[in-house]
Design a protein around this motif. Structure first.
Motif, short mmCIF file in Angstrom:
data_model
loop_
_atom_site.label_atom_id
_atom_site.label_comp_id
_atom_site.label_asym_id
_atom_site.label_seq_id
_atom_site.Cartn_x
_atom_site.Cartn_y
_atom_site.Cartn_z
N TRP A 6 39.34 -6.41 -13.69
CA TRP A 6 40.35 -5.62 -13.29
C TRP A 6 40.67 -6.01 -11.88
CZ3 TRP A 6 38.53 -2.45 -9.41
CH2 TRP A 6 37.21 -2.57 -9.04
N GLN A 64 37.35 8.28 -9.83
CA GLN A 64 38.36 7.62 -10.42
C GLN A 64 38.63 8.61 -11.82
OE1 GLN A 64 37.99 3.64 -11.27
NE2 GLN A 64 37.94 3.03 -9.16
N ASP A 65 37.53 9.20 -12.34
CA ASP A 65 37.67 10.02 -13.46
C ASP A 65 36.67 11.18 -13.55
OD1 ASP A 65 35.36 8.44 -14.05
OD2 ASP A 65 36.42 7.08 -15.45
N GLU A 109 35.40 3.37 -23.66
CA GLU A 109 35.64 4.84 -23.56
C GLU A 109 34.73 5.61 -24.37
OE1 GLU A 109 38.00 5.83 -21.73
OE2 GLU A 109 38.39 3.62 -21.28
N ALA A 155 42.03 3.96 -23.42
CA ALA A 155 42.26 3.69 -22.08
C ALA A 155 43.53 3.69 -21.77
CB ALA A 155 41.62 2.44 -21.74
N ASP A 156 44.05 4.31 -20.71
CA ASP A 156 45.38 4.60 -20.08
C ASP A 156 45.57 3.45 -19.25
OD1 ASP A 156 47.90 5.37 -19.77
OD2 ASP A 156 47.57 7.07 -18.55
N GLU A 157 45.57 2.37 -19.75
CA GLU A 157 45.74 1.05 -18.96
C GLU A 157 46.68 0.24 -19.36
OE1 GLU A 157 41.84 -0.66 -18.12
OE2 GLU A 157 40.89 1.45 -17.63
N PRO A 158 47.78 -0.25 -18.60
CA PRO A 158 48.62 -1.14 -19.26
C PRO A 158 48.27 -2.60 -19.68
CG PRO A 158 49.10 -0.84 -16.80
CD PRO A 158 47.86 0.04 -17.32
N ARG A 159 47.14 -3.09 -18.90
CA ARG A 159 46.40 -4.22 -19.36
C ARG A 159 45.63 -4.14 -20.66
NH1 ARG A 159 45.83 -3.83 -13.95
NH2 ARG A 159 43.42 -3.30 -14.11
N VAL A 160 45.37 -3.02 -21.16
CA VAL A 160 44.40 -2.94 -22.39
C VAL A 160 45.27 -2.89 -23.54
CG1 VAL A 160 42.79 -1.54 -23.31
CG2 VAL A 160 42.78 -1.71 -20.89
N CYS A 209 48.23 12.80 -22.44
CA CYS A 209 47.72 12.17 -21.73
C CYS A 209 46.77 12.81 -20.57
CB CYS A 209 48.98 11.47 -20.86
SG CYS A 209 49.86 10.28 -21.74
N GLY A 267 43.04 9.24 -16.98
CA GLY A 267 42.48 7.90 -17.30
C GLY A 267 42.41 7.69 -18.84
#
Length: 624
Positions: free
Chosen positions: A290, A503-504, A530, A584-589, A608, A611
């Motif tokens: 990451w 972060q969360d 998660e 996971a609210d991640e564009p790369r996942v 949403c 995280g």
């Protein structure tokens, strides 16, 4: 230490853990064989920390217990920073440096986090503290090099100390003693060499011994140093970068060959103990996927975070550090602190250009160098102000002493003149006027000498009292300045005690999912990490069925378990009318499980949360 303990305990229970703390919480609660199996696949760099936390969480598993070792480690680091300031400079420098370290917001951030970084900082500070006496680094080594920090200037034959407040009171002074100050030692007078040591106080110089050889105790010192470095690097492998900083310290201090040999043996042993961990950690480098390659701005961001982070405190700290480096009063402190804050960040930055791994938390152990240099800058500023006052006081002292000498010489001249005139006018043998006159003149001289000596003692004692008061005022002013910096950054300290500082917020996420779901409904975690929400706070999600889990984490030797394949997942979903997806609210996942659900389920709604994305799927057709 008390200040750091109070700051560490203040707001320690935030009511939630974040993702990295949840990893510590679940790994440390496993059995030792399960921890060993998991370290072969993930988090090997934190293995020793998990083992240390295992007995603590076995006694009382809670968030406070999870973070308490970090608080105690931060307290120990503060004490070691203060001790370094005392050893390398003077007590007030140590006091200011310790308070500055404790008042830095980033220090309290990691002091209240259930990870190994505060322990690593304590280990690095301890290793640095052990290096100083083992290598002979310190004010005495400065004197051996001819660079005494408290050098004195001479004005009209009288020594004016650079810091008058630290001069001790003299004993009773006689006229002869006062008159002889500027003339040098008399016959038969034993000459002692006065040199400036801690605080610029003149004391008897000792014969300089070879650094690292005093007392014949260097063997155990180097052994202790190597052991502390090894344990610290095993807590986190990047802590081994402190060895490069210590090598530069020895180079700047012009260490002799025995010191280099002792340090080399200790450093080699520490590196040998860490090499197996480096090999295993290299295989697990995917955990840092990451991260991105750093830019030069990241280095400046670390400086801002460690020396600030508010603009005013950052500017003042940088100004004080510049003052300490431009006109170094304590060269040994500069030789220790400057490499510590410069070398490891630059080396880690260069390594991150090849394999991204640059983060401020990996460099927390370098932070003590900043308060040490800032405190040295404050001391240099105080000394500059004090030296001007000392020159003015010395001028008054010179005038007073010269007046005493003139009065004493005048009495002596008058007595000798009366004796000569009486000898010429009176017949010889009448009343022996020569002897009488001499006795009377001598009595007058003695009376003047006694009065002047008493006046000198009183003046010296008064100067000593005033000097001590000025020293106390200087210390109090430095403490007040640190207090003002803390008050200025108080909102940042308050923010560190809030869940938003991480972060969360796993507790809030678990509570939100628990309110929206119903017991018995299937839930999928995409990706498996998660699942940490349910592991950290299982109660709100206790009624849900983790339908994709194949083998739990402890049994599979992983953090979050192993999921079943797509075919088995569809078979398990055969009779379900709906399912929840926590993604996971991640564009790369890539949402792999969402793709499996799309064929037979349709998305009813999506929410949403910080995280994550909480999605509810319902079956598009009849259950089969």
């Amino acid at each position: 230490m008390a200040v750091m303990l109070w700051l560490g305990l203040w707001g320690l229970d935030r009511g939630t853990m974040w993702r990295d703390e949840s990893a510590t919480y679940q790994m440390a609660r496993r059995t030792l064989p399960q921890i060993r199996d998991a370290l072969g696949t993930v988090d090997a760099v934190h293995g020793l920390y998990y083992v240390l936390m295992h007995p603590l969480l076995a006694l009382h598993p809670s968030e406070v217990t999870l973070r308490l070792p970090s608080v105690l480690a931060a307290v120990a680091t503060t004490a070691l920073v203060a001790a370094l300031g005392c050893r390398l400079a003077r007590p007030r420098v140590g006091l200011w440096a310790g308070l500055l370290y404790a008042a830095t917001p980033v220090v309290t951030h990691y002091a209240q986090e259930g990870r190994s970084y505060a322990l690593v900082a304590a280990g690095a500070a301890w290793a640095t503290y052990l290096l100083v006496p083992a290598a002979g680094v310190g004010p005495r080594a400065d004197r051996a090099d001819g660079s005494s920090p408290g050098s004195a200037s001479l004005t009209s034959g009288f020594a004016v100390e650079a810091d008058w407040a630290d001069r001790p009171a003299r004993g009773p002074a006689s006229v002869a003693g006062l008159a002889g100050r500027g003339a040098g030692p008399g016959p038969g007078t034993q000459v002692r060499s006065a040199v400036s040591v801690r605080g610029g106080v003149p004391r008897l110089a000792r014969a300089a011994s070879a650094p690292g050889q005093r007392g014949g105790v260097t063997g155990w010192r180097w052994a202790a140093y190597g052991g502390v470095v090894a344990v610290t690097a095993l807590l986190h492998v990047f802590a081994a970068l402190m060895l490069a900083a210590h090598a530069l310290t020895l180079l700047i201090s012009r260490a002799r060959r025995p010191v280099w040999q002792g340090w080399g043996i200790a450093a080699t042993g520490a590196v040998a103990a860490v090499v197996p961990l480096v090999v295993v950690a290299r295989r697990q480098s995917a955990q840092l996927a990451w991260m991105r390659r750093p830019t030069p701005g990241r280095l400046w961001a670390v400086v801002e975070e460690f020396a600030g982070p508010s603009a005013l405190v950052l500017a003042v700290n940088l100004l004080l550090i510049t003052l300490a480096l431009a006109r170094p009063r304590w060269r040994s402190l500069t030789a220790v602190a400057l490499p510590l804050i410069c070398v490891p960040p630059v080396l880690l930055f260069a390594l991150a250009l090849h394999r991204p791994c640059f983060h401020e938390r990996y460099l927390l152990f370098t932070l003590p160098g900043i308060p040490l240099l800032a405190a040295a800058g404050v001391d240099r500023l105080v000394a500059a102000v004090g030296s001007r006052w000392a020159v003015a006081v010395a001028g008054r002292q010179v005038r007073t002493v010269v007046g005493r000498q003139i009065r004493a010489l005048a009495v002596g001249v008058v007595g000798r003149r009366v004796q000569t005139v009486a000898a010429r006018l009176l017949p010889a043998g009448v009343g022996r006027p020569g002897a009488v006159t001499r006795r009377r003149a001598a009595a007058r001289v003695d009376r003047f000498a006694g009065v002047d000596g008493l006046v000198g003692v009183v003046a010296d004692r008064r100067r000593a009292v005033v000097g001590r008061r000025r020293a106390v005022v200087a210390v109090a002013a430095g403490v007040l300045a640190v207090g003002c910096a803390f008050v200025w950054q108080f909102p940042l300290h308050q923010l560190e005690r809030q869940p938003l500082s991480r972060q969360d917020d796993l507790a809030a996420l678990a509570a939100a999912v628990g309110r929206l779901t119903r017991p018995g409904e299937p839930v999928l975690y995409d990706p498996p990490k998660e699942r940490r929400i349910a592991i950290a706070y299982p109660r709100p999600l206790a009624g849900l069925r983790d339908i994709a889990l194949g083998t739990p984490g402890p049994a599979s030797g992983t953090l979050y378990g192993v999921d079943v394949g797509p075919a088995e997942l569809l078979r398990r979903l055969g009779g379900a009318r709906s399912a929840w997806l926590i993604a996971a609210d991640e564009p790369r996942v890539r949402p792999l499980k969402a793709a499996v659900l799309t064929g037979r389920f349709r998305l009813a709604y999506s929410l949403c949360l910080p995280g994550i994305r909480l999605e509810h799927y319902v079956r598009a057709g009849p259950a089969g």
